[in-house]
Design an enzyme around this catalytic site. Structure first.
Site, PDB file in Angstrom:
ATOM      1  N   GLU A   1       0.806  -0.954   0.124  1.00 62.23           N
ATOM      2  CA  GLU A   1      -0.145  -0.177   0.248  1.00 62.23           C
ATOM      3  C   GLU A   1       1.621   1.225  -0.213  1.00 62.23           C
ATOM      4  O   GLU A   1       1.621   0.777   0.107  1.00 62.23           O
ATOM      5  CB  GLU A   1      -1.088   0.238   1.489  1.00 62.23           C
ATOM      6  CG  GLU A   1      -1.376   1.282   1.283  1.00 62.23           C
ATOM      7  CD  GLU A   1      -2.865   1.248   0.281  1.00 62.23           C
ATOM      8  OE1 GLU A   1      -2.234   1.067  -1.146  1.00 62.23           O
ATOM      9  OE2 GLU A   1      -3.825   1.564   0.776  1.00 62.23           O
ATOM     10  N   ASP A   2       0.481   1.723  -0.204  1.00 59.22           N
ATOM     11  CA  ASP A   2       1.257   3.545  -0.823  1.00 59.22           C
ATOM     12  C   ASP A   2       1.016   4.456   0.603  1.00 59.22           C
ATOM     13  O   ASP A   2       2.217   4.590   1.355  1.00 59.22           O
ATOM     14  CB  ASP A   2       0.473   4.503  -1.772  1.00 59.22           C
ATOM     15  CG  ASP A   2      -1.073   4.704  -1.567  1.00 59.22           C
ATOM     16  OD1 ASP A   2      -1.148   4.392  -0.683  1.00 59.22           O
ATOM     17  OD2 ASP A   2      -1.444   5.283  -2.415  1.00 59.22           O
TER      18      ASP A   2
ATOM     19  N   ASP B   1      -4.115   5.979   5.924  1.00 59.33           N
ATOM     20  CA  ASP B   1      -5.153   7.373   6.962  1.00 59.33           C
ATOM     21  C   ASP B   1      -5.621   6.692   8.176  1.00 59.33           C
ATOM     22  O   ASP B   1      -5.229   6.417   8.811  1.00 59.33           O
ATOM     23  CB  ASP B   1      -5.518   7.516   5.914  1.00 59.33           C
ATOM     24  CG  ASP B   1      -5.128   9.611   6.098  1.00 59.33           C
ATOM     25  OD1 ASP B   1      -4.762  10.187   6.874  1.00 59.33           O
ATOM     26  OD2 ASP B   1      -6.671  10.043   5.300  1.00 59.33           O
TER      27      ASP B   1
ATOM     28  N   ARG C   1       1.757  11.987  -9.117  1.00 60.00           N
ATOM     29  CA  ARG C   1       2.349  10.585  -8.839  1.00 60.00           C
ATOM     30  C   ARG C   1       3.498   9.982  -9.556  1.00 60.00           C
ATOM     31  O   ARG C   1       4.128   9.229  -9.119  1.00 60.00           O
ATOM     32  CB  ARG C   1       0.959   9.683  -9.943  1.00 60.00           C
ATOM     33  CG  ARG C   1      -0.524   9.463  -9.820  1.00 60.00           C
ATOM     34  CD  ARG C   1      -1.384   8.412  -9.781  1.00 60.00           C
ATOM     35  NE  ARG C   1      -2.509   8.148  -9.516  1.00 60.00           N
ATOM     36  CZ  ARG C   1      -3.387   7.899  -8.280  1.00 60.00           C
ATOM     37  NH1 ARG C   1      -2.484   7.472  -7.218  1.00 60.00           N
ATOM     38  NH2 ARG C   1      -4.880   8.420  -8.139  1.00 60.00           N
TER      39      ARG C   1
ATOM     40  N   PHE D   1      -0.905  16.568   3.663  1.00 66.65           N
ATOM     41  CA  PHE D   1      -1.420  15.882   3.456  1.00 66.65           C
ATOM     42  C   PHE D   1      -0.509  15.805   2.290  1.00 66.65           C
ATOM     43  O   PHE D   1       0.776  16.746   1.180  1.00 66.65           O
ATOM     44  CB  PHE D   1      -2.360  16.619   1.841  1.00 66.65           C
ATOM     45  CG  PHE D   1      -3.083  15.696   0.858  1.00 66.65           C
ATOM     46  CD1 PHE D   1      -3.993  14.674   1.696  1.00 66.65           C
ATOM     47  CD2 PHE D   1      -2.760  15.540  -0.427  1.00 66.65           C
ATOM     48  CE1 PHE D   1      -4.535  13.284  -0.077  1.00 66.65           C
ATOM     49  CE2 PHE D   1      -3.091  15.077  -1.743  1.00 66.65           C
ATOM     50  CZ  PHE D   1      -3.828  13.998  -1.270  1.00 66.65           C
TER      51      PHE D   1
END
Ligand code: IMP
Ligand code: MG
Length: 187
Positions: A106-107, A110, A172, A159
């Site tokens: 996963e990136d 959160d 990206r 963010f």
């Protein structure tokens, strides 16, 4: 060096949080840990589209253990729908994971909702094991108990974009992880 960095900095990025060099070093260390974990086994390494595409591609190239790859695209409806376990699967695995060792890549974690539900769903398919490796972890934002087995960097609640992570599908392709200027999303 300073001049080159400035030139590379996207105009909408406030600051670079994690450089490409730092990411690369951390990815190598994680790959070594994962090679040890999966020694003698052939895990199915799952790229969660789209955000983890860079991390996934770099990580598997550093791993020496034999492995299989697969891709999934999912999104969660967030906190309100946890009880109903709502996970939207936009693209499912093609590999049968029954009896297999699954590594979810996963990136960023959160709220934790997406992976909490995904892990639960994959566990219903009788895998031998399911582990999670995330590039980034924002533990302050957690809404459900979700502790990844492996993580690249623990970050503050900001963010971030780049190295696969997006804002409205852009950024990206930045080679680093950067903090997006607030002015971009507070309009
Ligand atoms: P969770 O279900 O709240 O853990 O959501 C995780 C997903 O939210 C990630 O896979 C990202 O797509 C997105 N996300 C969360 N924080 C960020 C961020 O700082 N930048 C970009 N995407 C983020
Ligand atoms: Mg995303």
């Amino acid at each position: 060096m300073e001049v080159k960095k400035q030139a590379e900095l996207n105009e909408n990025v406030e600051r670079i949080m994690i450089t490409a060099e730092q990411i690369s070093a951390r990815v190598k260390a994680l790959a070594a840990q994962l090679d040890k974990l999966y020694e003698g086994r052939t895990p199915v390494v799952v790229c969660i589209l789209k955000g983890s595409v860079m991390f996934f591609a770099d990580l598997i190239r550093e791993m020496k253990t034999p492995l299989q790859i697969d891709f999934m695209a999912v999104s969660s409806y967030g906190k309100d729908t946890i009880s109903s376990g709502k996970l939207q699967v936009k693209k499912d695995l093609t590999v049968n994971i029954s009896g297999k060792d699954v590594l979810i890549v996963e990136d960023i974690i959160d709220s934790g909702n997406t992976l909490y539900q995904l892990k639960k769903m994959l566990n219903t398919r009788s895998p031998n094991s399911v582990n999670i490796v995330t590039l980034l972890d924002k533990p302050e934002r957690r809404e459900v108990p979700m502790e990844p087995e492996y993580k690249g960097f623990v970050i503050e609640d900001e963010f971030v974009v780049g190295y696969g992570l997006d804002y409205a599908e852009e950024y990206r392709n930045l080679p680093y992880v950067g903090v997006l200027k607030r002015s971009v999303y507070e309009k």
